[in-house]
Design an enzyme around this catalytic site. Structure first.
Site, PDB file in Angstrom:
ATOM      1  N   ASP A  76      -4.966 -13.641  11.785  1.00 10.41           N
ATOM      2  CA  ASP A  76      -5.240 -13.134  10.440  1.00 10.41           C
ATOM      3  C   ASP A  76      -4.588 -11.765  10.214  1.00 10.41           C
ATOM      4  O   ASP A  76      -4.143 -11.473   9.107  1.00 10.41           O
ATOM      5  CB  ASP A  76      -6.762 -13.032  10.253  1.00 10.41           C
ATOM      6  CG  ASP A  76      -7.166 -12.713   8.826  1.00 10.41           C
ATOM      7  OD1 ASP A  76      -6.615 -13.356   7.911  1.00 10.41           O
ATOM      8  OD2 ASP A  76      -8.039 -11.837   8.624  1.00 10.41           O
TER       9      ASP A  76
ATOM     10  N   HIS B 163       0.029  -7.791   9.290  1.00 10.11           N
ATOM     11  CA  HIS B 163      -0.280  -6.427   8.851  1.00 10.11           C
ATOM     12  C   HIS B 163      -0.051  -5.387   9.957  1.00 10.11           C
ATOM     13  O   HIS B 163       0.588  -4.363   9.749  1.00 10.11           O
ATOM     14  CB  HIS B 163      -1.730  -6.331   8.381  1.00 10.11           C
ATOM     15  CG  HIS B 163      -2.090  -7.352   7.344  1.00 10.11           C
ATOM     16  ND1 HIS B 163      -1.194  -7.814   6.417  1.00 10.11           N
ATOM     17  CD2 HIS B 163      -3.257  -7.996   7.078  1.00 10.11           C
ATOM     18  CE1 HIS B 163      -1.794  -8.703   5.631  1.00 10.11           C
ATOM     19  NE2 HIS B 163      -3.036  -8.834   6.020  1.00 10.11           N
TER      20      HIS B 163
ATOM     21  N   LYS C  21       0.845  -1.203   0.000  1.00 10.83           N
ATOM     22  CA  LYS C  21       0.000   0.000   0.000  1.00 10.83           C
ATOM     23  C   LYS C  21       0.877   1.248   0.000  1.00 10.83           C
ATOM     24  O   LYS C  21       1.817   1.351   0.791  1.00 10.83           O
ATOM     25  CB  LYS C  21      -0.922   0.005   1.234  1.00 10.83           C
ATOM     26  CG  LYS C  21      -1.925  -1.146   1.259  1.00 10.83           C
ATOM     27  CD  LYS C  21      -2.824  -1.060   2.489  1.00 10.83           C
ATOM     28  CE  LYS C  21      -3.647  -2.322   2.683  1.00 10.83           C
ATOM     29  NZ  LYS C  21      -4.691  -2.529   1.703  1.00 10.83           N
TER      30      LYS C  21
HETATM   31  C1  BG6 Z   1      -6.124 -10.194   4.656  1.00 13.00           C
HETATM   32  C2  BG6 Z   1      -6.979 -10.875   5.669  1.00 13.00           C
HETATM   33  O1  BG6 Z   1      -4.770 -10.530   4.823  1.00 13.00           O
HETATM   34  O2  BG6 Z   1      -6.273  -8.788   4.773  1.00 13.00           O
HETATM   35  C3  BG6 Z   1      -8.429 -10.465   5.520  1.00 13.00           C
HETATM   36  O3  BG6 Z   1      -6.854 -12.280   5.544  1.00 13.00           O
HETATM   37  C4  BG6 Z   1      -8.558  -8.972   5.541  1.00 13.00           C
HETATM   38  O4  BG6 Z   1      -9.239 -11.044   6.531  1.00 13.00           O
HETATM   39  C5  BG6 Z   1      -7.593  -8.330   4.566  1.00 13.00           C
HETATM   40  O5  BG6 Z   1      -9.885  -8.628   5.214  1.00 13.00           O
HETATM   41  C6  BG6 Z   1      -7.594  -6.829   4.707  1.00 13.00           C
HETATM   42  O6  BG6 Z   1      -6.855  -6.292   3.657  1.00 13.00           O
HETATM   43  P1  BG6 Z   1      -7.180  -4.845   3.098  1.00 13.00           P
HETATM   44  O7  BG6 Z   1      -6.131  -4.619   2.060  1.00 13.00           O
HETATM   45  O8  BG6 Z   1      -8.571  -4.880   2.584  1.00 13.00           O
HETATM   46  O9  BG6 Z   1      -7.040  -3.936   4.279  1.00 13.00           O
END
Ligand code: BG6
Length: 531
Positions: free
Chosen positions: A275, A280, A222
């Protein structure tokens, strides 16, 4: 980062060399936008019949092609169990791309790309299938001149990661010959906990070198996440106050409005913690809290990220009880849509104890951050979709505004808005016009799309491009992942030992469980509203 030092002032128009007609698409002689062309290579996607390929990976290659960042010596091979041949695979991708291409569908770009797409049908644990893959690789190399360079992308479910790597190696497909490279991008989740992450790493290392392993975290694709480092280290005014002397606390919010959709089978075994948090969210924390790296070389950056992740205080079981909150959604309205109870979602067990919401208070034990809480929350089915990092600064000393309600004023808050409304804002106090002295809070606001124009992107372009260039900066190193799991594991252990008794504990469409508010109230603080 390959182009982190380039100074850009917004996307320029597509540049064409004179003489090329508008309707057909050429890569030869094209001027790439904002970088150099990737080297000749074939990208092999494992699990190519899945959603990720159609929604993100192919649209990302398509966007890279549009920006002239792919070489003309390029090919894609899809590898999966579903029965396609080259023609039907291309047809399927075309219909998906028409729905998912950010910025619209350009038939000439698709024609260029689709002519380079091939398909191999097979099981990931079937040696015969790898023999066929090897033959297709040799044929594409000949047809497209890809020079033996291969970028494998393991977009399979995690139980196949090490199987695919082992099969590649034992069939001679992972071997780097002089002058060519073989790299493997590994999707998340990288393990279920510290132990399984270490095991997976050991298995990968038994057949690949670290320089061949690219552990992907799509948050690093991102723009706004990449910008955290640029913002911190290219502006002299923030870094001097980026520490415990000036910062009161940091809030990281990753709020989603979606429920688990069709992913109940995966999600019910994973939960919000596995997850989102060790991957993240910890990427966001590491970028916000790391020390300045000595350069933007991959290991210089990742050394600093790993150091700060290792400095996160491990939690005792008592800490887990007082500093973490888990939640699960019950039925509710989100944006005009009614979501069912999480437990009533397809492929979720009716008694499920899986969390769809996590809030935590973390501390970082180092010179810069001691005593500055990092509060994080992440959840599904919340009131709004919003990912942001809010840095709240300490209040000013009190004396000057003795007769005003200065203590009621919002403190300075710097908000890095990651998505969907990408931007940065700084809240500060200002005099309300008038004969009396009254203070108000105002925002100084920077909006990405307003300034740079909307960029049609999937978020995977940069990561695929860096993979082709061999730049590992935006990919996770094993020690970063281990440090993240080391923080998360004790929490999962306690949660596992003490099943939740109050699930479901928040309604879809709200800000999450009440206990999450209490987590901050106990410290005399409050979450920013999710909006
Ligand atoms: C993924 C998860 O890695 O990231 C999902 O497995 C989540 O559950 C997603 O919804 C969120 O990604 P973004 O780019 O939509 O924030």
């Amino acid at each position: 980062m390959s182009d982190a030092q380039g100074v850009v002032s917004g996307p320029g128009p597509l540049q064409r060399k004179p003489g090329l007609e508008e309707t057909s698409f050429h890569m030869e002689n094209a001027v790439p936008i904002g970088g150099r062309q990737a080297p000749p290579c074939t990208a092999v996607i494992f699990g190519a019949a899945g959603d990720l390929t159609a929604r993100k990976l192919i649209p990302a290659f398509y966007n890279l092609a549009k920006q002239r960042l792919l070489p003309s010596n390029f090919a894609v091979i899809g590898f999966a169990r579903r029965e396609y041949d080259d023609a039907s695979f291309r047809e399927y991708l075309e219909s998906e791309l028409k729905g998912h291409a950010p910025g619209g569908f350009d038939a000439s770009v698709w024609k260029w790309l689709s002519e380079r797409i091939h398909y191999v049908c097979g099981n990931f644990d079937d040696t015969e299938a790898y023999v066929r893959l090897g033959a297709t690789l040799a044929a594409t190399e000949k047809q497209h001149g890809t020079r033996g360079n291969v970028l494998y992308y393991l977009a399979t479910s995690p139980e196949f990661f090490s199987i695919c790597a082992r099969q590649l190696a034992s069939n001679g497909l992972a071997q780097e010959q002089t002058g060519s490279w073989r790299r493997v991008i590994v999707e998340k989740p990288f393990g279920r906990d510290l132990k399984t992450a270490r095991e997976l790493d050991k298995q990968l290392h038994s057949v690949l070198t670290e320089s061949q392993i690219y552990r992907i975290d799509h948050y690093l694709g991102k723009e706004t996440v990449q910008n955290i480092m640029v913002f911190r280290f290219s502006n002299g005014i923030f870094e001097p106050i980026w520490n415990r002397r000036y910062i009161d606390h940091v809030q990281i919010t990753v709020a989603e409005t979606l429920g688990v959709e069709k992913r109940g089978g995966y999600y019910d075994k994973s939960g919000a913690m596995r997850d989102m948090v060790p991957n993240h969210i910890f990427q966001l924390i590491s970028l916000v809290a790391m020390e300045p790296p000595v350069s933007f070389q991959a290991d210089a950056v990742r050394d600093e990220q790993a150091k700060v992740l290792r400095a996160i205080q491990p939690m005792t079981p008592e800490d887990v009880l007082s500093r973490t909150v888990r939640g699960q959604y019950a039925a509710g309205q989100v944006g005009g849509r009614m979501l069912p109870d999480y437990r009533a979602e397809p492929n979720v067990t009716p008694e499920s104890a899986t969390e769809t919401y996590v809030a935590m208070k973390l501390g970082i034990d180092n010179w810069r951050w001691t005593d500055v809480p990092f509060y994080l929350r992440v959840g599904k089915a919340l009131a709004a979709r919003s990912t942001e990092i809010a840095i709240q600064f300490k209040r000013p000393p009190f004396v000057l505004f003795r007769n005003t309600a200065v203590d009621k004023l919002s403190p300075n808050t710097l908000v890095l808005r990651i998505q969907p409304d990408e931007g940065i804002s700084l809240k500060f106090g200002a005099k309300v016009p008038g004969a009396t002295l009254r203070l108000g809070s105002v925002d100084m606001d920077f909006d990405y799309s307003e300034h740079f124009g909307a960029q049609p992107a999937t978020g995977y372009e940069r990561l695929l491009y860096d993979g082709m260039l061999g730049d590992q900066t935006l990919f996770q190193r094993a020690d970063m992942l281990e440090a993240s799991w080391a923080v998360v594991n004790p929490v999962l252990d306690v949660w596992n030992a003490l099943p939740p008794r109050n699930f479901p504990n928040y309604h879809a469409g709200t800000n999450g469980p009440r206990e999450a508010d209490q987590l901050l109230e106990r410290d005399g603080r409050a979450w920013r509203p999710i909006k």
